[in-house]
Design a protein around this motif. Structure first.
Motif, PDB file in Angstrom:
ATOM      1  N   VAL A 187      42.393  13.965 -30.267  1.00 59.75           N
ATOM      2  CA  VAL A 187      42.052  13.582 -31.648  1.00 59.75           C
ATOM      3  C   VAL A 187      40.563  13.301 -31.771  1.00 59.75           C
ATOM      4  O   VAL A 187      39.916  13.717 -32.747  1.00 59.75           O
ATOM      5  N   SER A 188      39.992  12.619 -30.806  1.00 61.60           N
ATOM      6  CA  SER A 188      38.560  12.305 -30.862  1.00 61.60           C
ATOM      7  C   SER A 188      37.711  13.570 -30.818  1.00 61.60           C
ATOM      8  O   SER A 188      36.759  13.730 -31.599  1.00 61.60           O
ATOM      9  N   ALA A 189      38.047  14.486 -29.908  1.00 56.04           N
ATOM     10  CA  ALA A 189      37.287  15.730 -29.799  1.00 56.04           C
ATOM     11  C   ALA A 189      37.408  16.558 -31.072  1.00 56.04           C
ATOM     12  O   ALA A 189      36.420  17.103 -31.576  1.00 56.04           O
ATOM     13  N   THR A 190      38.617  16.639 -31.623  1.00 62.22           N
ATOM     14  CA  THR A 190      38.825  17.419 -32.844  1.00 62.22           C
ATOM     15  C   THR A 190      38.065  16.813 -34.014  1.00 62.22           C
ATOM     16  O   THR A 190      37.397  17.530 -34.777  1.00 62.22           O
ATOM     17  N   ALA A 191      38.165  15.472 -34.166  1.00 61.07           N
ATOM     18  CA  ALA A 191      37.452  14.810 -35.259  1.00 61.07           C
ATOM     19  C   ALA A 191      35.944  14.986 -35.106  1.00 61.07           C
ATOM     20  O   ALA A 191      35.233  15.243 -36.093  1.00 61.07           O
ATOM     21  N   PHE A 192      35.454  14.867 -33.878  1.00 57.82           N
ATOM     22  CA  PHE A 192      34.019  15.044 -33.631  1.00 57.82           C
ATOM     23  C   PHE A 192      33.572  16.459 -34.003  1.00 57.82           C
ATOM     24  O   PHE A 192      32.537  16.647 -34.652  1.00 57.82           O
ATOM     25  N   LEU A 193      34.348  17.444 -33.623  1.00 59.46           N
ATOM     26  CA  LEU A 193      33.975  18.829 -33.900  1.00 59.46           C
ATOM     27  C   LEU A 193      34.024  19.135 -35.392  1.00 59.46           C
ATOM     28  O   LEU A 193      33.196  19.896 -35.908  1.00 59.46           O
ATOM     29  N   PHE A 194      34.997  18.548 -36.088  1.00 59.08           N
ATOM     30  CA  PHE A 194      35.025  18.714 -37.551  1.00 59.08           C
ATOM     31  C   PHE A 194      33.776  18.097 -38.178  1.00 59.08           C
ATOM     32  O   PHE A 194      33.167  18.672 -39.089  1.00 59.08           O
ATOM     33  N   TRP A 195      33.387  16.917 -37.685  1.00 59.12           N
ATOM     34  CA  TRP A 195      32.191  16.267 -38.236  1.00 59.12           C
ATOM     35  C   TRP A 195      30.933  17.062 -37.912  1.00 59.12           C
ATOM     36  O   TRP A 195      30.041  17.212 -38.747  1.00 59.12           O
ATOM     37  N   VAL A 196      30.865  17.592 -36.692  1.00 56.72           N
ATOM     38  CA  VAL A 196      29.694  18.375 -36.296  1.00 56.72           C
ATOM     39  C   VAL A 196      29.490  19.556 -37.229  1.00 56.72           C
ATOM     40  O   VAL A 196      28.361  19.884 -37.594  1.00 56.72           O
ATOM     41  N   ARG A 197      30.574  20.204 -37.619  1.00 60.43           N
ATOM     42  CA  ARG A 197      30.474  21.389 -38.477  1.00 60.43           C
ATOM     43  C   ARG A 197      29.782  21.084 -39.800  1.00 60.43           C
ATOM     44  O   ARG A 197      29.034  21.906 -40.327  1.00 60.43           O
ATOM     45  N   LYS A 198      30.054  19.911 -40.351  1.00 61.85           N
ATOM     46  CA  LYS A 198      29.536  19.599 -41.691  1.00 61.85           C
ATOM     47  C   LYS A 198      28.445  18.530 -41.695  1.00 61.85           C
ATOM     48  O   LYS A 198      27.521  18.582 -42.502  1.00 61.85           O
ATOM     49  N   GLY A 199      28.567  17.547 -40.797  1.00 61.48           N
ATOM     50  CA  GLY A 199      27.706  16.375 -40.911  1.00 61.48           C
ATOM     51  C   GLY A 199      26.514  16.298 -39.989  1.00 61.48           C
ATOM     52  O   GLY A 199      25.533  15.611 -40.300  1.00 61.48           O
ATOM     53  N   LEU A 200      26.529  16.996 -38.846  1.00 66.51           N
ATOM     54  CA  LEU A 200      25.456  16.821 -37.870  1.00 66.51           C
ATOM     55  C   LEU A 200      24.139  17.422 -38.344  1.00 66.51           C
ATOM     56  O   LEU A 200      23.077  16.800 -38.189  1.00 66.51           O
ATOM     57  N   LYS A 201      24.185  18.606 -38.920  1.00 67.19           N
ATOM     58  CA  LYS A 201      22.945  19.256 -39.347  1.00 67.19           C
ATOM     59  C   LYS A 201      22.183  18.422 -40.381  1.00 67.19           C
ATOM     60  O   LYS A 201      20.974  18.177 -40.204  1.00 67.19           O
ATOM     61  N   PRO A 202      22.832  17.954 -41.473  1.00 70.07           N
ATOM     62  CA  PRO A 202      22.092  17.098 -42.420  1.00 70.07           C
ATOM     63  C   PRO A 202      21.529  15.839 -41.770  1.00 70.07           C
ATOM     64  O   PRO A 202      20.430  15.390 -42.111  1.00 70.07           O
ATOM     65  N   LEU A 203      22.290  15.262 -40.815  1.00 73.36           N
ATOM     66  CA  LEU A 203      21.824  14.053 -40.133  1.00 73.36           C
ATOM     67  C   LEU A 203      20.564  14.343 -39.325  1.00 73.36           C
ATOM     68  O   LEU A 203      19.590  13.569 -39.373  1.00 73.36           O
ATOM     69  N   LEU A 204      20.563  15.455 -38.597  1.00 74.94           N
ATOM     70  CA  LEU A 204      19.393  15.810 -37.792  1.00 74.94           C
ATOM     71  C   LEU A 204      18.183  16.114 -38.665  1.00 74.94           C
ATOM     72  O   LEU A 204      17.052  15.760 -38.320  1.00 74.94           O
ATOM     73  N   ILE A 205      18.419  16.759 -39.779  1.00 75.41           N
ATOM     74  CA  ILE A 205      17.309  17.051 -40.705  1.00 75.41           C
ATOM     75  C   ILE A 205      16.723  15.763 -41.264  1.00 75.41           C
ATOM     76  O   ILE A 205      15.507  15.631 -41.419  1.00 75.41           O
ATOM     77  N   SER A 206      17.603  14.787 -41.534  1.00 77.69           N
ATOM     78  CA  SER A 206      17.106  13.497 -42.053  1.00 77.69           C
ATOM     79  C   SER A 206      16.263  12.764 -41.023  1.00 77.69           C
ATOM     80  O   SER A 206      15.430  11.921 -41.382  1.00 77.69           O
ATOM     81  N   PHE A 207      16.460  13.095 -39.746  1.00 82.79           N
ATOM     82  CA  PHE A 207      15.649  12.499 -38.691  1.00 82.79           C
ATOM     83  C   PHE A 207      14.329  13.242 -38.484  1.00 82.79           C
ATOM     84  O   PHE A 207      13.547  12.884 -37.594  1.00 82.79           O
TER      85      PHE A 207
END
Length: 593
Positions: A187-207
């Protein structure tokens, strides 16, 4: 013989530069990082040892670089083909046996041969039998099946099945066997991968990271999940607590091999191999054409057949299983800046290095992590909105799409796509067996003829003008004859029937005989039969027969000319509303219009 036609590498290779190589190398690094966990996961999905996925990601990429025409298509194991492989081979041998692996290798080899033969004989049009709604429905159903099949790995339980009912029944019956540690990892790996698909790129850009770098790091999300869970499994000895791990993966490159030459085995695999070939080709060409259009490039579908065929043969001789072009992987390859198929060859080098040096590090990788990788990847293929769009636009296409989904989920992947193809053909025959036919009249002040039920037109009393909006063939020829005779019976004053043929591209032998019979029956009724706006190729076929000699009427170049000749009074009335229009009565005089 033009070698560049069969060896596209001679074309783009002649202009290869250092800058191009740099861009291809960067793209290859990104795709390699993405492909390693995917290859392992898809091999397990196919019921094969994980290293087989790596083997199928080396030589096939090199073969496509030589024979393929797409500059961005990334070839390798994909989810849908892996599922189809498991379905086909699972009926012939038990997973984990040498016979199972041999059958998978034979399936790749047979699929490759079929693709090459189709390419050499330019049979790419056969893929047209798979309509977009059928493919969309099949991929949606396959995505659901694949995701459901991975639940046992996320939950840490046994079980299996080939249909949704079997899979879910097996999962529900074993809920008491859930391994909580495996569940947490999955569950943790799946949830993380779902978040990575949508949320990681905007977060990195904000940094403050550049968008392209942020996107590349986001694509490496599965690698982070693999690394984290592998470290956790190693440190906490999770294998001793019931967590299923990938286990030892052989180090080293694949040895050359040959598929088992068993006539019965090949005969059993022929049907599934053809389906895998066609489905893989359709998926690959769709992706390749989409990406090529963005750079105003072009691909050659028949050569793509050869390229994919060579890739599958290469997979077989290196101990792999069927491969094709992957959607997500190709998009990543394109976005990463790949300029030529050499990027795939460089990716193959990266996978080969991973096979040589990294496989010992993956022994403690939890299977739940790979299951999460698969679930996230395939659920992006599920498109329920397509059902609504198709329902609104075409009820018959929706029927084919829905049937494909239901049969795939309820019976299996091969039955699903076969039923979709058969139903699509039957629905096409049904639609075209009753073509749209319109009684038309002249629009006053113009030379245009339109449907009497849609426009204010003049028809007169002597001429019946009928437009048929479909090619004429065996399925609709009887309907055409019955409809025209019915219209004539309703109009006792009619002395001429003109069949407008602007939409008729083909008249087959059955329809030709119907036209002859229609001409005879109208003659017996004292009505002359005419044709207008006959296309050149159709006219060429008619001129090869004696039909025109027995035709009671004439063949007119345009419907306006026919109307002016057969009912000049009504044509004059229509013309009077626009004095600039002049009536003519020229007949057919040329081969093409």
């Amino acid at each position: 013989m033009n070698l560049k036609r069969y060896f596209p590498i001679l074309d783009w290779g002649s202009t290869y530069t250092r800058d191009t190589a740099t861009n291809d190398l960067i793209a290859a690094v990104i795709v390699t990082i993405m492909l390693i966990p995917q290859s392992l996961a898809y091999a397990l999905l196919a019921g094969l040892p994980p290293e087989i996925g790596l083997y199928a990601s080396i030589l096939p990429l090199v073969a496509y670089a030589i024979f393929g025409t797409s500059r961005a298509l990334a070839v390798g194991p994909v989810a849908v083909v892996s599922l189809m492989t498991a379905s086909a081979v699972g009926e012939l041998a038990a997973q984990g046996t040498a016979e199972y692996l041999g059958a998978a290798i034979a399936l790749a080899f047979l699929s490759g041969l079929m693709l090459v033969v189709m390419g050499l004989f330019r049979l790419g049009f056969l893929a047209s039998l798979l309509s977009h709604p059928v493919i969309s429905g099949f991929i949606t159903a396959s995505g659901l099946l694949i995701a459901a099949s991975q639940l046992k790995h996320v939950l840490g339980i046994g079980g299996g099945g080939h249909t949704m009912v079997e899979i879910m029944g097996s999962v529900l019956s074993r809920l008491g066997e859930i391994n909580l540690i495996t569940l947490v990892i999955g569950v943790s790996a799946t949830a993380f991968l779902f978040w990575v698909r949508k949320g990681l790129k905007p977060l990195l850009i904000s940094f403050g990271l550049r968008p392209r770098l942020a996107d590349s790091l986001a694509k490496a999300g599965p690698v982070a999940a693999v690394a984290a869970t592998t470290v956790a499994a190693t440190v906490f000895h999770l294998g001793d607590q019931g967590v299923k791990l990938v286990g030892d993966i052989p180090t080293g490159l694949p040895m050359p091999t040959l598929p088992p030459f068993d006539a019965k085995l090949w005969l059993d695999l022929a049907g599934p191999a053809l389906l895998i070939s066609v489905v893989g080709f359709v998926e690959s060409v769709s992706v390749a054409q989409t990406l090529a259009a963005k750079k105003r490039q072009r691909i050659v579908p028949d050569q793509e057949l050869i390229g994919l065929g060579a890739s599958n043969i290469a997979a077989a001789v290196s101990g792999g299983y069927p491969v094709t072009g992957g959607f997500a992987r190709s998009v990543v390859n394109f976005d990463a800046g790949a300029e030529t198929p050499a990027a795939g060859a460089y990716t193959a080098v990266g996978i080969a290095l991973a096979t040589l040096f990294l496989t010992p590090l993956l022994a403690n990788l939890p299977q739940a992590t790979l299951a999460g990788t698969i679930i996230v990847a395939v659920l992006s293929l599920v498109d329920f909105k397509a059902l609504k769009r198709t329902w609104v636009y075409s009820k018959s296409d929706f029927t084919a799409m829905a049937a494909t989904i239901l049969v795939t989920l309820g019976i299996g992947v091969e039955a699903g796509i076969t039923s979709g193809v058969v139903l699509s053909v039957l629905l096409y025959l049904f639609r075209t067996s009753r073509p749209h036919m319109a009684v038309v009249g002249i629009v006053p002040g113009t030379e245009h003829f339109r449907n009497v039920q849609r426009h204010r037109v003049l028809t007169g009393t002597k001429v019946l003008s009928v437009r048929v909006d479909e090619s004429l063939y065996f399925a609709n020829s009887r309907f055409l004859e019955d409809r025209i005779l019915e219209l004539v019976a309703e109009r006792p004053s009619i002395s001429h029937v003109v069949l407008m043929c602007p939409a008729v591209n083909v008249i087959d032998a059955s329809a030709f005989e119907t036209l002859e019979e229609l001409n005879r029956r109208l003659k017996d009724s004292g009505v002359k039969f005419h044709l207008s706006e006959v296309k050149g190729p159709v006219m060429d076929r008619l001129q090869q027969t004696d039909f025109l000699e027995h035709l009671t009427g004439e063949v007119f170049l345009t419907q306006y000319q026919a109307f002016c000749t057969l009912d000049p009074h009504t044509a004059h009335v229509a013309e009077a509303r626009n004095p600039k229009q002049k009536a003519t009565s020229d007949l057919w005089s040329g081969p093409e219009i």
